[in-house]
Write a protein that holds these residues in place. Structure first.
Motif, PDB file in Angstrom:
ATOM      1  N   UNK A   9       0.828  -1.213   0.000  1.00 20.67           N
ATOM      2  CA  UNK A   9       0.000   0.000   0.000  1.00 20.67           C
ATOM      3  C   UNK A   9       0.863   1.266   0.000  1.00 20.67           C
ATOM      4  N   UNK A  10       1.974   1.175  -0.714  1.00 21.46           N
ATOM      5  CA  UNK A  10       2.866   2.315  -0.913  1.00 21.46           C
ATOM      6  C   UNK A  10       2.355   3.131  -2.105  1.00 21.46           C
ATOM      7  N   UNK A  11       2.330   4.452  -2.023  1.00 24.50           N
ATOM      8  CA  UNK A  11       1.815   5.255  -3.141  1.00 24.50           C
ATOM      9  C   UNK A  11       2.576   5.000  -4.439  1.00 24.50           C
ATOM     10  N   UNK A  12       1.843   4.952  -5.535  1.00 25.08           N
ATOM     11  CA  UNK A  12       2.421   4.861  -6.873  1.00 25.08           C
ATOM     12  C   UNK A  12       2.065   6.117  -7.642  1.00 25.08           C
ATOM     13  N   UNK A  13       3.064   6.695  -8.300  1.00 27.28           N
ATOM     14  CA  UNK A  13       2.837   7.867  -9.155  1.00 27.28           C
ATOM     15  C   UNK A  13       3.391   7.542 -10.530  1.00 27.28           C
ATOM     16  N   UNK A  14       2.524   7.619 -11.531  1.00 29.97           N
ATOM     17  CA  UNK A  14       2.892   7.323 -12.910  1.00 29.97           C
ATOM     18  C   UNK A  14       3.074   8.634 -13.662  1.00 29.97           C
ATOM     19  N   UNK A  15       4.164   8.767 -14.393  1.00 30.78           N
ATOM     20  CA  UNK A  15       4.374   9.974 -15.200  1.00 30.78           C
ATOM     21  C   UNK A  15       4.696   9.566 -16.634  1.00 30.78           C
TER      22      UNK A  15
END
Length: 216
Positions: free
Chosen positions: A67-73
């Motif tokens: 449940x670690x944040x994921x950020x897609x760019x």
């Protein structure tokens, strides 16, 4: 570069930033264009880059498990004349591949590596995922202190993002196995330089352990 010259270059560099307590996984340009035979940006001729999607998939799975944040760019352009790419387009005309609606399919996420519902997606126009975006604000609002960086290319957008992460006071951890570049030599040299000056280059295993652990 000779071994002595390399040692001299490293002297005073390559200190360790170290891990914080609240990591996020930051995926840079994990797009079809970099692993597709029909693409002029295909990097699969470099074995390290060909293996990167499998490593990225492990990181994504670990982040979701913990449940670690994921950020897609990813790079996106909307102007028909590519004016929103600025001088970057003058330097890299192949950026036209990332024009929204161009229909080539290369701007799409790499198959099997797509954002899930609720995961943050940050469109960007320049190499760094921080430049001209609200990425730093989003990370600060979530109290993230460490960004685990993967994607392509090592010498371009990964490097620029790692540098800006450090400048914004996030702890950048670059996962070497989960990054790719067209040239093996350029990939290796940039990982060495990134580790020397702007980020900690960490192993896939170490990053997976941190992602699975989540936040305390």
């Amino acid at each position: 570069m000779t071994q002595k010259a390399h040692r001299d270059y490293q002297d005073g560099f390559a200190g360790r930033i170290g891990w914080g307590k609240r990591p996020a996984l930051l995926l840079v340009d994990v797009c079809n264009a970099y692993w597709n035979d029909a693409s002029p940006l295909d990097t699969k001729s470099n074995p390290a880059s060909a293996a990167a999607p499998a490593s990225i998939a492990k990181l994504v799975s670990a982040a979701r498990q913990g449940k670690t944040p994921l950020i897609w760019t990813r790079v996106e352009y909307t102007k028909p004349d590519m004016s929103d790419a600025g001088l970057f387009y003058s330097k890299v005309p192949l950026l036209k591949l990332f024009q929204v609606g161009c229909g080539n399919g290369l701007e799409s996420w790499y198959p099997g590596l797509e954002p899930a519902a609720g995961e943050v997606v940050v469109p960007k126009r320049y190499p760094s995922a921080f430049f001209g975006t609200d990425l730093a604000a989003q990370l600060h609002s979530c109290n993230v202190d460490t960004v685990i960086i993967c994607g392509v290319s090592t010498s371009g957008c990964v490097r620029a993002t790692a540098l800006d992460a450090m400048c914004h006071q996030f702890r950048p951890m670059v996962v070497g196995e989960a990054c790719g570049d067209l040239s093996p030599a350029v990939h290796k040299a940039n990982l060495s330089d990134i580790n020397a000056k702007m980020a900690d280059v960490v192993s896939e295993d170490e990053a997976i352990q941190k992602l699975q652990a989540g936040w305390d």
